[in-house]
Structure formats: C-alpha cells, structure tokens
Motif scaffolding. Structure first.
Motif, PDB file in Angstrom:
ATOM      1  N   ALA A   1     -34.275 -32.774  33.669  1.00  0.00           N
ATOM      2  CA  ALA A   1     -33.266 -33.840  33.675  1.00  0.00           C
ATOM      3  C   ALA A   1     -33.824 -35.129  33.081  1.00  0.00           C
ATOM      4  O   ALA A   1     -33.157 -35.794  32.275  1.00  0.00           O
ATOM      5  N   LEU A   2     -35.042 -35.485  33.461  1.00  0.00           N
ATOM      6  CA  LEU A   2     -35.664 -36.693  32.904  1.00  0.00           C
ATOM      7  C   LEU A   2     -35.883 -36.550  31.400  1.00  0.00           C
ATOM      8  O   LEU A   2     -35.673 -37.503  30.638  1.00  0.00           O
ATOM      9  N   ILE A   3     -36.307 -35.363  30.984  1.00  0.00           N
ATOM     10  CA  ILE A   3     -36.522 -35.126  29.556  1.00  0.00           C
ATOM     11  C   ILE A   3     -35.196 -35.216  28.799  1.00  0.00           C
ATOM     12  O   ILE A   3     -35.119 -35.825  27.718  1.00  0.00           O
TER      13      ILE A   3
ATOM     14  N   PRO B   1     -43.322 -34.052  22.446  1.00  0.00           N
ATOM     15  CA  PRO B   1     -44.596 -33.403  22.095  1.00  0.00           C
ATOM     16  C   PRO B   1     -44.611 -31.951  22.544  1.00  0.00           C
ATOM     17  O   PRO B   1     -43.806 -31.526  23.387  1.00  0.00           O
ATOM     18  N   GLY B   2     -45.531 -31.195  21.979  1.00  0.00           N
ATOM     19  CA  GLY B   2     -45.609 -29.768  22.278  1.00  0.00           C
ATOM     20  C   GLY B   2     -45.807 -29.465  23.750  1.00  0.00           C
ATOM     21  O   GLY B   2     -45.278 -28.467  24.264  1.00  0.00           O
ATOM     22  N   VAL B   3     -46.551 -30.317  24.453  1.00  0.00           N
ATOM     23  CA  VAL B   3     -46.822 -30.055  25.873  1.00  0.00           C
ATOM     24  C   VAL B   3     -45.528 -30.113  26.685  1.00  0.00           C
ATOM     25  O   VAL B   3     -45.350 -29.343  27.639  1.00  0.00           O
ATOM     26  N   MET B   4     -44.597 -30.989  26.285  1.00  0.00           N
ATOM     27  CA  MET B   4     -43.327 -31.058  27.012  1.00  0.00           C
ATOM     28  C   MET B   4     -42.470 -29.834  26.735  1.00  0.00           C
ATOM     29  O   MET B   4     -41.795 -29.321  27.638  1.00  0.00           O
TER      30      MET B   4
ATOM     31  N   VAL C   1     -40.119 -24.539  28.349  1.00  0.00           N
ATOM     32  CA  VAL C   1     -39.973 -23.101  28.112  1.00  0.00           C
ATOM     33  C   VAL C   1     -40.635 -22.291  29.219  1.00  0.00           C
ATOM     34  O   VAL C   1     -40.011 -21.379  29.801  1.00  0.00           O
ATOM     35  N   ILE C   2     -41.882 -22.621  29.531  1.00  0.00           N
ATOM     36  CA  ILE C   2     -42.583 -21.863  30.586  1.00  0.00           C
ATOM     37  C   ILE C   2     -41.905 -22.066  31.927  1.00  0.00           C
ATOM     38  O   ILE C   2     -41.763 -21.120  32.720  1.00  0.00           O
TER      39      ILE C   2
ATOM     40  N   ILE D   1     -31.241 -30.098  24.757  1.00  0.00           N
ATOM     41  CA  ILE D   1     -32.454 -30.834  24.413  1.00  0.00           C
ATOM     42  C   ILE D   1     -32.879 -30.529  22.982  1.00  0.00           C
ATOM     43  O   ILE D   1     -33.253 -31.430  22.217  1.00  0.00           O
ATOM     44  N   LEU D   2     -32.808 -29.251  22.589  1.00  0.00           N
ATOM     45  CA  LEU D   2     -33.171 -28.858  21.223  1.00  0.00           C
ATOM     46  C   LEU D   2     -32.265 -29.520  20.188  1.00  0.00           C
ATOM     47  O   LEU D   2     -32.724 -29.979  19.141  1.00  0.00           O
TER      48      LEU D   2
END
Length: 262
Positions: A66-68, A187-190, A195-196, A234-235
């Motif tokens: 939700a924050l993202i 960033p990739g970590v987010m 996904v995970i 998001i995407l």
C-alpha cells in the motif's frame, strides 16, 4: 520487441500477472495438500494458528504494498504536473518574446518553436523508451545567449526582459525535473519485496484443511487475483513516461498548435 516489462501493453501485462499468480496458487495448493500436509500432523483445530499466521503475513505485505502504491501514484502525479508546468512556461515565454523588437523577436520565437517541436517529436519517443534526451539543451543555450546579449532600451523593455528571464528560468527548472523523472522508478529491491511477498502470501494460504477443496481453491484464487491487480497497478504507474499509461506530450503539442504553428 519490448525493451522491458514496463513497455508491455496493459492488456497483456495485467492478465499475464494474474494468470501467473493463479497458476502458482492452483499448483501450490495441490502440491501442499498432496505432498506436504499428509507428512505433517495438521488437524482442523490448527487452522486458527494458520489463520493467525496468514493474517500477520497479509498485514505486513499489505502495508508495504500500500505504501509503495501510494508513492508510485504520487510520483506519477508529480511528474504530470512537471510536464504541464514546462508547457505553461513555454507558452508564457513565447508570449513574452512576441513583444521584443526585431530581429531578436523572430529568432527567439523560432528557437522556442524548434525546441517545442523537438520535445514532441524527438525527446518524447526517447523518454518512452527510458532514455534521457539531450538535443533540447542546444536550443536553450542559444536562447539564453540571445537573451543575455539583448540590452533593454526603455523602462518597459526592462520590465519585459525581467519577466522573460523569470519565465526562462522556470522553463529550465521544469525541463531539468522532467529529465530527472525519466529514470524515476522503484529500485530492484522493492520489486523483489513485491514479487516474493506475493508468493509468500499465497503460500501461507495453502496450509489449511478445508472440507470442501473447491472452496479452498476459490478463496486462494480470489486472493491471487487481488494481489495480481495491485501489482499490475504498480507496474502500470511505476515508470511515468512508459507503457500505455505513460504521460503524453499533449500539453506541448497544444501550445505548438495553438500558439506557434503557422
């Protein structure tokens, strides 16, 4: 060929995300019920513990996503305002230079007209591929050089020149912010967390003993579809200039057609 997932049409990206999660849900549920649960001492009363664990996982995952999602939408909205602000600055600047004496008036108008055309037809296609354009800098440098050489002869010209410089500075600031926004994105970590976390959240819903397996499948599929929709949103908004929802050059085109086009 698509250069990244952000360039995929929404009609392809959305269903693809949901289908992958639904397949994982169905296959994962089957494997857990056929291979894992029979080897564990799981009773119906253990569903309370499993339910509490699922709630905990979904709360943390839901809060993070939700924050993202809010951050991504806010960035998209701010970038749209930057684009509108730059187009507005071009409009104001073009009107200001219309009051300059010849021959500088025609030269300044031509530079602004060429710059706007370059943004629409040159810069925007690059930005939609995630590349930062550089061609517009030449027009702005020449425009600034001409402004700096102009010497106001009357009090009215001094006021006009000061207003023109203010509009020019606003244009430069908006242009810089637009170019900075080209590389904006999570960033990739987010994305790894998103996904995970989705697969972990779905997996946590497998460890229940439900009398009617069809009910269990339906509930897990509904969860998979909902998570897929959030990831899809998001995407779609993560890269402000890319994809079907990418910000368009319409404000610049409008200024060019209504004010500059001869």
């Amino acid at each position: 060929m698509f250069e990244s997932p952000f360039d995929l049409p929404l009609l392809i990206a959305g269903p693809a995300i949901i289908i992958v999660l639904c397949l994982f849900a169905v296959v994962g549920l089957w494997v857990v019920h056929r291979r894992v649960l029979p080897r564990l001492r799981v009773h119906s009363e253990d569903s309370e513990f499993s339910g509490a664990m699922l709630q905990s996982v979904m709360v943390f995952y839901g809060l993070a996503v939700a924050l993202i999602a809010v951050t991504v939408f806010q960035t998209y909205s701010d970038t749209s305002k930057i684009v509108t602000g730059e187009a507005t600055a071009i409009n104001a600047l073009y009107r200001d230079v219309t009051s300059y004496p010849e021959p500088i008036r025609t030269e300044l108008q031509k530079l602004l007209r060429d710059y706007t055309d370059q943004v629409v037809n040159g810069a925007w296609p690059l930005m939609r591929r995630g590349k930062i354009p550089t061609a517009g800098l030449e027009y702005m440098s020449r425009f600034q050089a001409m402004l700096n050489k102009f010497e106001p002869a009357t009090e009215g010209q001094k006021i006009l020149h000061a207003e023109t410089l203010r509009a020019y500075n606003q244009l430069i600031q908006s242009r810089r912010q637009r170019l900075d926004a080209v590389g904006t994105g999570l960033p990739g970590v987010m994305w790894a967390v998103i996904v995970i976390g989705a697969f972990i959240s779905l997996s946590a819903s497998f460890f229940f003993k439900v009398e009617d397996a069809r009910l269990h499948i339906i509930e897990v599929l509904l969860l998979a579809v909902f998570i897929g929709l959030v990831i899809f949103m998001i995407l779609a908004l993560d890269r402000p200039f890319r994809g079907d929802l990418g910000i368009r050059a319409d404000p610049y085109q409008l200024v060019y057609d209504q004010l500059m086009k001869k």
